[in-house]
Enzyme design. Structure first.
Site, PDB file in Angstrom:
ATOM      1  N   GLY A 271      19.037 135.652 -44.437  1.00 27.60           N
ATOM      2  CA  GLY A 271      18.973 136.610 -45.529  1.00 27.60           C
ATOM      3  C   GLY A 271      17.526 136.957 -45.806  1.00 27.60           C
ATOM      4  O   GLY A 271      16.613 136.194 -45.462  1.00 27.60           O
TER       5      GLY A 271
ATOM      6  N   GLU B  62      21.462 135.007 -48.007  1.00 19.57           N
ATOM      7  CA  GLU B  62      21.703 133.912 -47.050  1.00 19.57           C
ATOM      8  C   GLU B  62      23.194 133.555 -47.056  1.00 19.57           C
ATOM      9  O   GLU B  62      23.801 133.354 -46.000  1.00 19.57           O
ATOM     10  CB  GLU B  62      20.890 132.665 -47.426  1.00 19.57           C
ATOM     11  CG  GLU B  62      19.388 132.829 -47.329  1.00 19.57           C
ATOM     12  CD  GLU B  62      18.819 132.565 -45.942  1.00 19.57           C
ATOM     13  OE1 GLU B  62      19.594 132.306 -44.997  1.00 19.57           O
ATOM     14  OE2 GLU B  62      17.587 132.621 -45.801  1.00 19.57           O
TER      15      GLU B  62
ATOM     16  N   ASP C  86      16.754 137.315 -38.711  1.00 18.29           N
ATOM     17  CA  ASP C  86      15.764 137.650 -39.728  1.00 18.29           C
ATOM     18  C   ASP C  86      15.431 139.140 -39.640  1.00 18.29           C
ATOM     19  O   ASP C  86      15.379 139.834 -40.656  1.00 18.29           O
ATOM     20  CB  ASP C  86      14.502 136.800 -39.546  1.00 18.29           C
ATOM     21  CG  ASP C  86      13.416 137.186 -40.531  1.00 18.29           C
ATOM     22  OD1 ASP C  86      13.609 136.973 -41.745  1.00 18.29           O
ATOM     23  OD2 ASP C  86      12.370 137.714 -40.095  1.00 18.29           O
TER      24      ASP C  86
END
Length: 150
Positions: free
Chosen positions: A15, A52, A139
């Site tokens: 996240g 996340e 990411d």
């Protein structure tokens, strides 16, 4: 009738958030049998922890049959909640932490628990931004998704 062994799916999640809270994104990469599938999304006003968690939920919900799932995450919060039994303690205390304060993001913890039900989940902590190719990719997906909400 023989019992079929569930397939093993390797999952990487991450996240990202620009500001905390702020615009955020999540990314997930699912691998099975030499194939990869990327997922991403985001929200205009969120937190890094929520993104996340959303990545884990969306990855699990993308599976169309019970699987053994190896989830790789750089979120110590998520991995420790399951590997160290925090979530079990929260449930026993009625979604309260040891300090008696409410658990943040209960709605998403409950979504994760529901999404996990058909699967056997193994949690693997990875170090963020340490050159792990798949962790770097999720990411990147999360950051790209967050930009759509700025």
């Amino acid at each position: 009738m023989s019992k079929k062994t569930p397939k093993t799916v390797i999952v990487f999640t991450d996240g990202a958030c620009s500001g905390n809270p702020g615009p955020g994104g999540w990314g997930a990469l699912l691998q099975w049998n030499g194939e990869e599938k990327e997922l991403s999304g985001g929200a205009s006003h969120t937190t890094n922890n929520r993104m996340e968690m959303r990545a884990v939920i969306e990855a699990l919900n993308a599976l169309n049959q019970p699987c053994t799932v190896k989830i790789h995450s750089d979120s110590a919060l998520i991995v420790n909640a399951f590997k160290q039994g925090w979530i079990d303690a929260w449930l026993k205390r009625g979604w309260k932490k040891a300090d008696k304060k409410p658990v943040e993001n209960r709605d998403l913890w409950e979504e994760i628990l529901d999404a996990m039900k058909p699967h056997t989940v193994k949690w693997i902590k990875v170090k963020g931004h340490s050159g792990n190719e798949r962790n770097e990719r999720v990411d990147q997906l999360a950051v790209e998704a967050s930009k759509k909400f700025q």
